[in-house]
Design a protein around this motif. Sequence first.
Motif, mmCIF file in Angstrom:
data_model
loop_
_atom_site.group_PDB
_atom_site.id
_atom_site.type_symbol
_atom_site.label_atom_id
_atom_site.label_comp_id
_atom_site.label_asym_id
_atom_site.label_seq_id
_atom_site.Cartn_x
_atom_site.Cartn_y
_atom_site.Cartn_z
ATOM 1 N N MET A 1 0.852 -1.193 0.000
ATOM 2 C CA MET A 1 0.000 0.000 0.000
ATOM 3 C C MET A 1 0.882 1.235 0.000
ATOM 4 S SD MET A 1 -3.067 0.911 2.662
ATOM 5 C CE MET A 1 -4.077 2.354 2.391
ATOM 6 N N ARG A 2 0.553 2.218 -0.864
ATOM 7 C CA ARG A 2 1.382 3.425 -1.016
ATOM 8 C C ARG A 2 1.401 4.232 0.281
ATOM 9 N NH1 ARG A 2 0.606 8.762 -2.661
ATOM 10 N NH2 ARG A 2 -1.654 8.433 -2.802
ATOM 11 N N ARG A 3 2.603 4.691 0.645
ATOM 12 C CA ARG A 3 2.730 5.510 1.848
ATOM 13 C C ARG A 3 2.152 6.895 1.592
ATOM 14 N NH1 ARG A 3 8.407 6.834 4.880
ATOM 15 N NH2 ARG A 3 8.716 8.183 3.064
ATOM 16 N N PRO A 4 1.282 7.418 2.509
ATOM 17 C CA PRO A 4 0.689 8.747 2.308
ATOM 18 C C PRO A 4 1.768 9.817 2.203
ATOM 19 C CG PRO A 4 -0.448 7.555 4.044
ATOM 20 C CD PRO A 4 0.778 6.763 3.719
ATOM 21 N N THR A 5 1.557 10.759 1.294
ATOM 22 C CA THR A 5 2.501 11.853 1.074
ATOM 23 C C THR A 5 1.946 13.148 1.644
ATOM 24 O OG1 THR A 5 1.479 12.410 -1.029
ATOM 25 C CG2 THR A 5 3.231 10.738 -1.065
ATOM 26 N N ILE A 6 2.764 14.187 1.581
ATOM 27 C CA ILE A 6 2.326 15.503 2.061
ATOM 28 C C ILE A 6 1.088 15.990 1.297
ATOM 29 C CG2 ILE A 6 2.982 17.949 2.147
ATOM 30 C CD1 ILE A 6 5.753 17.058 3.058
ATOM 31 N N PRO A 7 1.042 15.863 -0.042
ATOM 32 C CA PRO A 7 -0.195 16.252 -0.741
ATOM 33 C C PRO A 7 -1.411 15.442 -0.280
ATOM 34 C CG PRO A 7 1.621 16.144 -2.301
ATOM 35 C CD PRO A 7 2.129 15.574 -1.007
ATOM 36 N N ASP A 8 -1.215 14.166 0.018
ATOM 37 C CA ASP A 8 -2.323 13.357 0.537
ATOM 38 C C ASP A 8 -2.815 13.916 1.875
ATOM 39 O OD1 ASP A 8 -2.186 11.551 -1.588
ATOM 40 O OD2 ASP A 8 -0.695 10.311 -0.554
ATOM 41 N N LEU A 9 -1.870 14.298 2.725
ATOM 42 C CA LEU A 9 -2.224 14.843 4.035
ATOM 43 C C LEU A 9 -2.954 16.172 3.885
ATOM 44 C CD1 LEU A 9 -2.190 14.900 7.098
ATOM 45 C CD2 LEU A 9 0.176 15.753 7.013
ATOM 46 N N ALA A 10 -2.467 17.002 2.958
ATOM 47 C CA ALA A 10 -3.113 18.290 2.726
ATOM 48 C C ALA A 10 -4.560 18.096 2.283
ATOM 49 C CB ALA A 10 -2.338 19.088 1.681
ATOM 50 N N GLU A 11 -4.776 17.137 1.400
ATOM 51 C CA GLU A 11 -6.137 16.879 0.919
ATOM 52 C C GLU A 11 -7.020 16.346 2.050
ATOM 53 O OE1 GLU A 11 -8.484 14.198 -2.468
ATOM 54 O OE2 GLU A 11 -6.287 14.153 -2.347
ATOM 55 N N ALA A 12 -6.491 15.439 2.860
ATOM 56 C CA ALA A 12 -7.270 14.864 3.965
ATOM 57 C C ALA A 12 -7.632 15.912 5.009
ATOM 58 C CB ALA A 12 -6.483 13.726 4.615
ATOM 59 N N ALA A 13 -6.726 16.876 5.220
ATOM 60 C CA ALA A 13 -6.959 17.906 6.236
ATOM 61 C C ALA A 13 -7.732 19.101 5.689
ATOM 62 C CB ALA A 13 -5.628 18.379 6.819
ATOM 63 N N GLY A 14 -7.876 19.168 4.368
ATOM 64 C CA GLY A 14 -8.582 20.290 3.770
ATOM 65 C C GLY A 14 -7.788 21.584 3.809
ATOM 66 N N VAL A 15 -6.461 21.473 3.720
ATOM 67 C CA VAL A 15 -5.595 22.653 3.715
ATOM 68 C C VAL A 15 -4.632 22.552 2.531
ATOM 69 C CG1 VAL A 15 -5.744 22.882 6.229
ATOM 70 C CG2 VAL A 15 -3.866 21.554 5.230
ATOM 71 N N SER A 16 -3.833 23.591 2.366
ATOM 72 C CA SER A 16 -2.873 23.588 1.264
ATOM 73 C C SER A 16 -1.609 22.815 1.658
ATOM 74 C CB SER A 16 -2.490 25.017 0.896
ATOM 75 O OG SER A 16 -1.760 25.627 1.951
ATOM 76 N N VAL A 17 -0.839 22.428 0.619
ATOM 77 C CA VAL A 17 0.448 21.775 0.867
ATOM 78 C C VAL A 17 1.367 22.712 1.639
ATOM 79 C CG1 VAL A 17 2.544 20.900 -0.245
ATOM 80 C CG2 VAL A 17 0.293 20.231 -1.125
ATOM 81 N N ALA A 18 1.299 24.004 1.321
ATOM 82 C CA ALA A 18 2.140 24.983 2.025
ATOM 83 C C ALA A 18 1.811 25.008 3.516
ATOM 84 C CB ALA A 18 1.942 26.371 1.408
ATOM 85 N N THR A 19 0.518 24.894 3.857
ATOM 86 C CA THR A 19 0.125 24.880 5.273
ATOM 87 C C THR A 19 0.674 23.656 5.977
ATOM 88 O OG1 THR A 19 -1.893 26.156 4.861
ATOM 89 C CG2 THR A 19 -1.837 24.824 6.864
ATOM 90 N N VAL A 20 0.599 22.485 5.333
ATOM 91 C CA VAL A 20 1.155 21.271 5.927
ATOM 92 C C VAL A 20 2.648 21.442 6.160
ATOM 93 C CG1 VAL A 20 1.651 18.823 5.560
ATOM 94 C CG2 VAL A 20 -0.601 19.738 4.974
ATOM 95 N N ASN A 21 3.351 22.025 5.193
ATOM 96 C CA ASN A 21 4.793 22.246 5.349
ATOM 97 C C ASN A 21 5.087 23.187 6.515
ATOM 98 O OD1 ASN A 21 5.857 20.560 3.328
ATOM 99 N ND2 ASN A 21 5.377 22.062 1.727
ATOM 100 N N ARG A 22 4.228 24.212 6.682
ATOM 101 C CA ARG A 22 4.437 25.133 7.817
ATOM 102 C C ARG A 22 4.212 24.421 9.142
ATOM 103 N NH1 ARG A 22 1.724 28.888 4.492
ATOM 104 N NH2 ARG A 22 -0.218 28.693 5.695
ATOM 105 N N VAL A 23 3.202 23.523 9.193
ATOM 106 C CA VAL A 23 2.966 22.749 10.410
ATOM 107 C C VAL A 23 4.166 21.859 10.705
ATOM 108 C CG1 VAL A 23 1.558 20.925 11.450
ATOM 109 C CG2 VAL A 23 0.450 22.795 10.196
ATOM 110 N N LEU A 24 4.685 21.197 9.666
ATOM 111 C CA LEU A 24 5.830 20.298 9.850
ATOM 112 C C LEU A 24 7.084 21.042 10.294
ATOM 113 C CD1 LEU A 24 5.290 17.980 6.762
ATOM 114 C CD2 LEU A 24 5.269 17.247 9.162
#
Length: 340
Positions: free
Chosen positions: A1-24
Motif C-alpha cells: 500500500m502506497r505511503r501517504p505523502t504531504i499532498p495526501d495529508l493536505a487533501e485529507a486535512a482540507g488545507v494547502s500543501v504549504a500549510t502542511v509544510n508550515r505545520v511540519l
Amino acid sequence: MRRPTIPDLAEAAGVSVATVNRVLSGAENVRLATRERVQQAAAEIGFYGLGSIQARVSAARPRLRFGILLLQPHRPFYRNIATAMEEAAAAATGAEVDLRIEFLEDLSPQNVADRALALASDCNAICLTAAVHPVVSEALERIQSQGIPVFAFVSQISVTGQMSYIGLDNWKVGRTSAWTFANICKAPGKIGILMGNPRYRNQEMNETGFRSYFREHAPDFTLLEPISTFESAAVAQEMTEKLLSDHPDLAGLYISGGGISGALAALRSSGKAGKMVVVGYDLTEVTRAALLDGTMTLVISHPLARLARDAIDGMIRACANPGSNQTSIAPFDIFTRENI
C-alpha cells in the motif's frame, strides 16, 4: 500500500500543501485549530510524520497551570471529581494543562480563603467547591481583581463580580427529588430533610426547589425542617437516628448534602431500610450498594466526566479571553437499582 505523502495529508486535512509544510516546520503563523486538524488527518491516514506533527502541535499549545480546590479527600464524590479533572486535563486540546489539586479537611471560611489565595498565586486559573461566606467571597474577589479566572464547581459562589459556574441546575434537582416522593410514596406523609450546610448554594437551591414543588403539586405532604449534618457521616447518622425516633411515621428521607453514608447506616440499623422512599445524590460505591439493597430509591448524580471537561475547557478559554463568562449547566443523571 502506497505511503501517504504531504499532498495526501493536505487533501485529507482540507488545507494547502504549504500549510502542511508550515505545520511540519513549526512555523508560528499557523492557527492552533489548523495544526490540530492536520494532526487528526495525519493520524487517520497513517502519515509517516505524525510524531513530528504531534510534537509541533504540543509545542504550539499554551502551557497553563490550573488549581483545583475540593472538599474532604475521604469523601468518594470529591475523589471522583479529582480523577475526572485529571482525565479532562490530559485530554484537553486547547492547551497543555498542569493541574494542582488540593483537598480541604478544614472547611472553615478562613482556611478556604487562605488556600484559594495560595493556590491562585501559582496558577493561571482556579476552580473550587466552597460554601458562601464573606471571608471566602472577599478572597475570591481579590483573586479575580488580579486577572485570574475563578470557577465555582458544583456549588455557586456569590461575589461582587462575575464568576463562571460549572454544575447542575439545582432548582430542577430539588423539584425532581420532590417529584419522586410525591409519585412513589404510597400516601402523603412526613418527609425528613438532611442538609450538609445551607451555606452551600447548591444545597440551598435544592431545598428551595424541593419545597416549591410540594407547594405547587403535593400540598398534603408535611416537610420537616431541614437538619444540618455539617458534611459529617457521624453527625448524619446521629441526626437520622433521632429523626426516625421522633417521627416513626416518616414516609421519606431527602438527603441533600454530605454524610450520606451515615444516614444510610442509620436506616439499616433501625430496620427502616427499604420501608420508606429515600433520595440522595451522586452514584458512588456507597449509594450504588444502597440502591441495590433497597435502602435508597433514587440517586441524582453529577455527570462528572462532562463537568470536568467543561471546567478545564472553560478555564482554557477564560485565560485566552479575560473577563468572559464560561458558565456551563449540565443535565443530571438519574439512577435507580434498575439502571445502574
